[in-house]
Design an enzyme around this catalytic site. Structure first.
Site, PDB file in Angstrom:
ATOM      1  N   TYR A 152       3.400  18.003   0.348  1.00 26.75           N
ATOM      2  CA  TYR A 152       3.866  18.287  -1.027  1.00 26.75           C
ATOM      3  C   TYR A 152       2.750  17.971  -2.025  1.00 26.75           C
ATOM      4  O   TYR A 152       2.360  18.798  -2.852  1.00 26.75           O
ATOM      5  CB  TYR A 152       5.113  17.447  -1.327  1.00 26.75           C
TER       6      TYR A 152
HETATM    7  N1  LIG Z   1      12.010  15.526 -10.608  1.00 28.11           N
HETATM    8  C1  LIG Z   1      10.929  14.764 -10.440  1.00 28.11           C
HETATM    9  O1  LIG Z   1      11.006  13.540 -10.400  1.00 28.11           O
HETATM   10  C2  LIG Z   1       9.566  15.399 -10.323  1.00 28.11           C
HETATM   11  C3  LIG Z   1       8.456  14.545 -10.169  1.00 28.11           C
HETATM   12  C4  LIG Z   1       7.193  15.107 -10.068  1.00 28.11           C
HETATM   13  C5  LIG Z   1       7.018  16.483 -10.150  1.00 28.11           C
HETATM   14  N2  LIG Z   1       8.111  17.281 -10.292  1.00 28.11           N
HETATM   15  C6  LIG Z   1       7.887  18.736 -10.368  1.00 28.11           C
HETATM   16  O2  LIG Z   1       8.607  19.245 -11.472  1.00 28.11           O
HETATM   17  C7  LIG Z   1       9.061  20.553 -11.202  1.00 28.11           C
HETATM   18  C8  LIG Z   1      10.558  20.665 -11.437  1.00 28.11           C
HETATM   19  O3  LIG Z   1      11.217  19.743 -10.565  1.00 28.11           O
HETATM   20  P1  LIG Z   1      12.793  19.567 -10.531  1.00 28.11           P
HETATM   21  O4  LIG Z   1      13.060  18.129 -10.277  1.00 28.11           O
HETATM   22  O5  LIG Z   1      13.408  20.240 -11.688  1.00 28.11           O
HETATM   23  O6  LIG Z   1      13.110  20.368  -9.186  1.00 28.11           O
HETATM   24  P2  LIG Z   1      14.338  21.345  -8.819  1.00 28.11           P
HETATM   25  O7  LIG Z   1      14.253  21.528  -7.340  1.00 28.11           O
HETATM   26  O8  LIG Z   1      15.589  20.833  -9.391  1.00 28.11           O
HETATM   27  O9  LIG Z   1      13.949  22.692  -9.557  1.00 28.11           O
HETATM   28  C9  LIG Z   1      13.060  23.643  -9.032  1.00 28.11           C
HETATM   29  C10 LIG Z   1      13.670  25.020  -9.217  1.00 28.11           C
HETATM   30  O10 LIG Z   1      12.726  25.974  -8.742  1.00 28.11           O
HETATM   31  C11 LIG Z   1      13.403  26.956  -7.981  1.00 28.11           C
HETATM   32  N3  LIG Z   1      12.466  27.439  -6.966  1.00 28.11           N
HETATM   33  C12 LIG Z   1      11.904  26.719  -5.965  1.00 28.11           C
HETATM   34  N4  LIG Z   1      11.091  27.490  -5.239  1.00 28.11           N
HETATM   35  C13 LIG Z   1      11.138  28.723  -5.798  1.00 28.11           C
HETATM   36  C14 LIG Z   1      10.498  29.952  -5.499  1.00 28.11           C
HETATM   37  N5  LIG Z   1       9.653  30.057  -4.490  1.00 28.11           N
HETATM   38  N6  LIG Z   1      10.773  31.021  -6.284  1.00 28.11           N
HETATM   39  C15 LIG Z   1      11.636  30.920  -7.339  1.00 28.11           C
HETATM   40  N7  LIG Z   1      12.267  29.783  -7.666  1.00 28.11           N
HETATM   41  C16 LIG Z   1      12.015  28.684  -6.900  1.00 28.11           C
HETATM   42  C17 LIG Z   1      14.604  26.269  -7.367  1.00 28.11           C
HETATM   43  O11 LIG Z   1      15.671  27.182  -7.107  1.00 28.11           O
HETATM   44  C18 LIG Z   1      14.955  25.230  -8.427  1.00 28.11           C
HETATM   45  O12 LIG Z   1      16.004  25.675  -9.275  1.00 28.11           O
HETATM   46  C19 LIG Z   1       8.617  20.863  -9.771  1.00 28.11           C
HETATM   47  O13 LIG Z   1       7.406  21.569  -9.839  1.00 28.11           O
HETATM   48  C20 LIG Z   1       8.415  19.493  -9.172  1.00 28.11           C
HETATM   49  O14 LIG Z   1       7.491  19.527  -8.103  1.00 28.11           O
HETATM   50  C21 LIG Z   1       9.385  16.783 -10.372  1.00 28.11           C
END
Ligand SMILES: NC(=O)c1ccc[n+]([C@@H]2O[C@H](COP(=O)([O-])OP(=O)(O)OC[C@H]3O[C@@H](n4cnc5c(N)ncnc54)[C@H](O)[C@@H]3O)[C@@H](O)[C@H]2O)c1
Length: 335
Positions: A152
């Site tokens: 990741y």
């Molecule tokens: N939540 C955290 O603590 C955290 C921490 C560090 C980084 N991030 C990053 O922040 C971003 C948002 O995270 P989140 O917590 O909202 O995650 P989440 O999984 O809730 O949201 C991601 C969304 O992207 C969509 N998705 C995933 N792969 C896809 C694809 N190939 N095509 C189209 N849609 C796709 C999913 O359906 C989902 O709704 C991500 O990039 C994640 O890596 C989150």
């Protein structure tokens, strides 16, 4: 303003889109509704967004480069905020290909669309995981971060680097932010707060990895949204270079910024906060560290503060309280 946001059915994208819509902006949300966790939760978030007349949803996968490009070309956004990704540290051990597809191919399609269509500011979500097990704390954006412990983290680091090359070659103003354990209402069911509250509500044991010795710099979702919106107005350029601590590249309009408050909390203190707010003791199951887990995350918020004048400040007890209130109201519909 016109914002094109990927991942709007996800936790962070939903909150960001809702705030921008409330403030009167136009938003196109792109999401593939991947089955990584409860689709009912993603559908409920999307249903709340489609109530806004200035929201338009595109259902599709990032891997479909033509759809990504056509959606962006049709909307001509001022800002693109790319949040959609295969998230989750642990799942990357089970299904690395999902990370390759969404985070590398998918992010490259967003970069290509930004190059072809042109955009005032491209913003991308990276993660504190890129710091790996870095012993130097707090984590500064200028630290060497090239020893990822999970696939990741490796894909997110690669996305940062791909974006840098596009910023250099095609002069696309780009901000990549590194998020630190984001939590709050409508949060992700695979993350600790959701899992602990669910288990405690159902009188199940909670699984505590690393014998509870880990710590995380938790970021409350509303603070994160504030920071993203603040940063959207700070388009990377020489005239906003911060002396000494900036990551603004000399090779192109590209900047990396941590979004974290710089106040890490031990896992056991985190659990005690939940116990206090739920007025209920947790049944603890102590387990060793899991493969790929990092012992701590700890953001330096100095660059964020210098660029925007503020940093995440919501206390854990306030944020956990907000999550609990939401969980109690929505438990039945998010299964
Ligand atoms: N939540 C955290 O603590 C955290 C921490 C560090 C980084 N991030 C990053 O922040 C971003 C948002 O995270 P989140 O917590 O909202 O995650 P989440 O999984 O809730 O949201 C991601 C969304 O992207 C969509 N998705 C995933 N792969 C896809 C694809 N190939 N095509 C189209 N849609 C796709 C999913 O359906 C989902 O709704 C991500 O990039 C994640 O890596 C989150």
């Amino acid at each position: 303003m016109r914002y094109f946001i990927t991942g709007t059915a996800g936790f962070i994208g939903f909150h960001l889109a809702r705030r921008l819509l409330e403030e009167g902006h136009e938003v196109v949300g792109f999401d593939g509704m991947t089955p990584y966790y409860s689709l009912r939760l993603k559908e409920a978030r999307n249903a709340a967004l489609v109530q806004f007349p200035s929201f338009h949803a595109v259902m599709g996968m990032l891997e479909d480069g033509t759809l990504v490009k056509d959606s962006i070309a049709a909307f001509r956004p001022d800002v693109i905020i790319h949040l959609a990704a295969q998230a989750g540290v642990r799942y990357s051990l089970e299904n690395p290909k999902a990370y390759l597809d969404s985070n590398l191919v998918g992010s490259w399609n967003v970069l290509e669309a930004a190059r072809e269509v042109g955009v005032g500011h491209l913003m991308l979500a990276s993660t504190s995981s890129v710091y790996g097990a870095s012993p130097g704390i707090p984590f500064h954006e200028t630290d060497k971060a090239d020893e990822p412990l999970t696939f990741y983290a490796a894909t997110k680091k690669a996305m940062e680097l791909m974006a840098h090359s596009y910023a250099h070659l095609h002069k696309i103003p780009t901000t990549a932010f590194r998020f630190f354990t984001v939590y709050g209402p409508w949060g992700r069911p695979d993350m600790a707060l959701f899992k602990f509250v669910k288990a405690m509500t159902e009188d199940q044991e909670i699984e505590i990895y690393g014998e509870g010795k880990m710590s995380r710099d938790f970021t409350y979702i509303d603070d994160l949204v504030d920071s993203i919106i603040d940063l959207s107005a700070v388009v990377p350029a020489e005239d906003n270079r911060v002396p000494e601590i900036d990551t603004l590249s000399l090779q192109g309009p590209f900047r990396l910024v941590n979004i974290g408050g710089g106040q890490p909390i031990g896992l056991l203190d985190f659990i005690e906060t939940i116990e206090t707010i739920m007025a209920k003791p947790a049944r603890r199951k102590m387990l060793p560290m899991q493969k790929g887990d990092v012992p701590r995350t700890f953001a330096s918020p100095d660059l964020l503060l210098a660029l925007t004048g503020r940093k995440p400040e919501t206390t854990l007890s306030v944020g956990v309280g907000e999550f609990l209130e939401w969980y109690r109201q929505h438990e039945h519909e998010i299964g």
